[in-house]
Design a protein around this motif. Structure first.
Motif, short mmCIF file in Angstrom:
data_model
loop_
_atom_site.label_atom_id
_atom_site.label_comp_id
_atom_site.label_asym_id
_atom_site.label_seq_id
_atom_site.Cartn_x
_atom_site.Cartn_y
_atom_site.Cartn_z
N ILE A 238 0.84 -1.20 0.00
CA ILE A 238 0.00 0.00 0.00
C ILE A 238 0.88 1.25 0.00
CG2 ILE A 238 -1.62 1.36 1.39
CD1 ILE A 238 -2.85 -1.22 2.36
N ILE A 239 0.55 2.21 -0.86
CA ILE A 239 1.23 3.50 -0.88
C ILE A 239 0.57 4.40 0.16
CG2 ILE A 239 1.78 5.53 -2.27
CD1 ILE A 239 1.68 3.74 -4.74
N ARG A 240 1.35 4.81 1.14
CA ARG A 240 0.80 5.59 2.25
C ARG A 240 0.98 7.09 1.99
NH1 ARG A 240 -0.20 1.63 5.91
NH2 ARG A 240 1.03 -0.26 5.61
N GLY A 241 0.09 7.86 2.58
CA GLY A 241 0.21 9.31 2.49
C GLY A 241 -0.50 9.95 1.33
N SER A 242 -1.16 9.15 0.49
CA SER A 242 -1.87 9.72 -0.65
C SER A 242 -3.24 10.26 -0.22
CB SER A 242 -2.05 8.66 -1.74
OG SER A 242 -2.82 7.57 -1.25
N LYS A 243 -3.82 11.11 -1.05
CA LYS A 243 -5.17 11.64 -0.79
C LYS A 243 -6.19 10.55 -1.10
CE LYS A 243 -8.27 15.09 -0.38
NZ LYS A 243 -9.34 14.65 0.51
N ARG A 244 -6.89 10.08 -0.09
CA ARG A 244 -7.77 8.92 -0.24
C ARG A 244 -9.23 9.21 0.07
NH1 ARG A 244 -3.93 7.83 3.20
NH2 ARG A 244 -5.30 7.34 4.93
N HIS A 245 -9.49 10.31 0.77
CA HIS A 245 -10.83 10.56 1.30
C HIS A 245 -11.41 11.84 0.70
CE1 HIS A 245 -8.52 8.26 4.36
NE2 HIS A 245 -9.61 7.51 4.32
N PRO A 246 -12.73 11.97 0.67
CA PRO A 246 -13.37 13.09 -0.02
C PRO A 246 -13.22 14.42 0.70
CG PRO A 246 -15.01 11.71 1.06
CD PRO A 246 -13.71 11.00 1.21
N ASP A 247 -13.49 15.48 -0.06
CA ASP A 247 -13.59 16.83 0.50
C ASP A 247 -15.07 17.24 0.53
OD1 ASP A 247 -10.86 16.89 0.64
OD2 ASP A 247 -10.58 18.22 -1.07
N VAL A 248 -15.44 17.93 1.59
CA VAL A 248 -16.81 18.43 1.74
C VAL A 248 -16.71 19.93 1.91
CG1 VAL A 248 -18.90 18.33 3.13
CG2 VAL A 248 -17.52 16.26 2.81
N GLU A 249 -17.28 20.67 0.98
CA GLU A 249 -17.16 22.12 1.02
C GLU A 249 -18.18 22.74 1.99
OE1 GLU A 249 -17.26 23.40 -3.08
OE2 GLU A 249 -15.15 22.84 -3.37
N ASP A 250 -18.17 24.06 2.09
CA ASP A 250 -18.98 24.78 3.08
C ASP A 250 -20.49 24.52 2.89
OD1 ASP A 250 -16.56 25.86 3.84
OD2 ASP A 250 -16.96 27.85 3.00
N ASN A 251 -21.20 24.59 4.03
CA ASN A 251 -22.68 24.60 4.03
C ASN A 251 -23.28 23.34 3.40
OD1 ASN A 251 -22.73 27.36 5.09
ND2 ASN A 251 -22.03 27.95 3.05
N VAL A 252 -22.68 22.20 3.67
CA VAL A 252 -23.17 20.92 3.16
C VAL A 252 -23.85 20.15 4.30
CG1 VAL A 252 -22.47 18.64 2.31
CG2 VAL A 252 -21.52 20.71 1.28
N THR A 253 -24.96 19.48 3.97
CA THR A 253 -25.63 18.57 4.91
C THR A 253 -25.63 17.18 4.31
OG1 THR A 253 -27.05 20.33 5.79
CG2 THR A 253 -27.78 18.05 6.12
N ILE A 254 -25.25 16.19 5.13
CA ILE A 254 -25.23 14.79 4.67
C ILE A 254 -26.10 13.98 5.64
CG2 ILE A 254 -23.81 12.80 4.07
CD1 ILE A 254 -21.46 14.70 3.67
N TYR A 255 -27.15 13.38 5.12
CA TYR A 255 -28.14 12.69 5.94
C TYR A 255 -27.72 11.26 6.26
CZ TYR A 255 -31.38 16.57 5.91
OH TYR A 255 -31.96 17.80 6.13
N PRO A 256 -28.47 10.56 7.13
CA PRO A 256 -28.00 9.30 7.71
C PRO A 256 -27.63 8.22 6.71
CG PRO A 256 -29.90 10.10 8.93
CD PRO A 256 -29.76 10.98 7.73
#
Length: 315
Positions: A238-256
């Protein structure tokens, strides 16, 4: 009455298989350390987390009220105690694998960490405001500080994030996993989280190491901000340290129970992600993302009371 002595139920020494256990210590290096001075203490880090909450929210995490006029003295004593103990754990973490390694960077790490605590308190004030504005069941901010698990989780994460950014190994992860075990909210210390952050209910939320979350973001329980897959090198590692997870910008709502994956995934500003969404690509600003209704059938219970319908649930 019988005069015979009761046979000792304890196993003979040979039956304890101590030699086999000792041999496993030799074979499986890394699962054991001969000296506890080489490792951070989980118990010590856990207690430091408890005491850090007292520094962040004086009076709210104390067994007894802080007497009038003594807050300054109590704070000095707590700060000195926390820094001394946390610095020792950071020093041990830096030396894992090399007990003789100089640890001159430990003191500067702690100085910058202590300097950041007032700024973390300001962020937490805004997080409480976001919870008060976003949950109609709440009557006062004291209710949030005393009872909301998300506030403990984000308080510890915001402090751990400061240590993480300073390069302190292991300890930040130990801190957030302590909060995870208490709250059911798993936020990696590497995640960058803006102001006015709120997790409603909280249970089952997972936020990965390389997530970047903007301001005024609200998540509900069961949300995962995770990785799609792990890039590997030519040898399959596994290559460690890479960008793996999403970005969530301002004023976002994520439901259950929504799952958003991938290091290239961006949830645009002002978007709403509905419940049970599975998403692996970016969406533009002001998007509404929902799943289509899955062919529900609504029947009158009384009309089928005496019928045994195909597909009737029997548990």
């Amino acid at each position: 009455m019988s005069s015979r002595k009761t046979k000792n139920p304890a196993l003979a020494l040979a039956d304890w298989h101590i030699p086999e256990l000792l041999a496993s210590y030799e074979r499986f290096g890394g699962f054991n350390e001969n000296s506890s001075s080489n490792l951070p203490s989980k118990g010590a880090v856990n207690q430091v987390c408890e005491d850090l909450l007292q520094l962040l929210f004086p009076g709210f995490h104390d067994h007894d009220a802080i007497p009038d006029g003594t807050l300054a003295q109590v704070t000095v004593e707590r700060m000195l105690s926390v820094v001394r103990r946390l610095q020792e754990q950071v020093r041990k973490a830096v030396r894992i694998g090399n007990p003789d390694l100089p640890t001159g960077k430990t003191v500067p790490i702690m100085k910058r960490f202590v300097k950041a605590i007032p700024a973390v308190r300001e962020l937490l004030k805004h997080d409480v405001e976001a919870a008060l504005a976003g949950d109609p069941s709440v009557r006062m901010q004291e209710e949030i500080i005393l009872s909301f698990p998300f506030l403990e989780a984000i308080a510890i994460q915001r402090l751990a994030h400061r240590l993480y950014k300073e390069g302190a190994p292991i300890i930040p992860r130990m801190m957030t996993e302590w909060a995870h075990s208490r709250t059911g909210i798993d936020i990696h210390p590497g995640a960058s989280i803006g102001t006015h952050f709120f997790i409603d209910h909280g249970t089952g939320v997972v936020i990965g190491e390389t997530c970047k979350i903007g301001n005024n973001v609200k998540l509900y329980h069961g949300v995962t901000l995770g990785a799609r897959s792990f890039a590997k090198d030519d040898s399959g590692q596994i290559i460690r340290g890479s960008k793996r997870h999403p970005d969530v910008e301002d004023n976002v709502t994520i439901y259950p129970n929504s799952t958003i994956l991938g290091g290239e995934t961006v949830i645009g500003e002002g978007s709403t992600i509905g419940a049970n969404v599975f998403l692996m690509h970016s969406v533009p600003a002001n998007s509404l993302v929902v799943t289509k209704e899955a062919g529900l059938e609504i029947m009158n219970k009384n009309a089928r009371k005496n019928k045994k319908e195909i597909g009737e649930f029997i548990i």
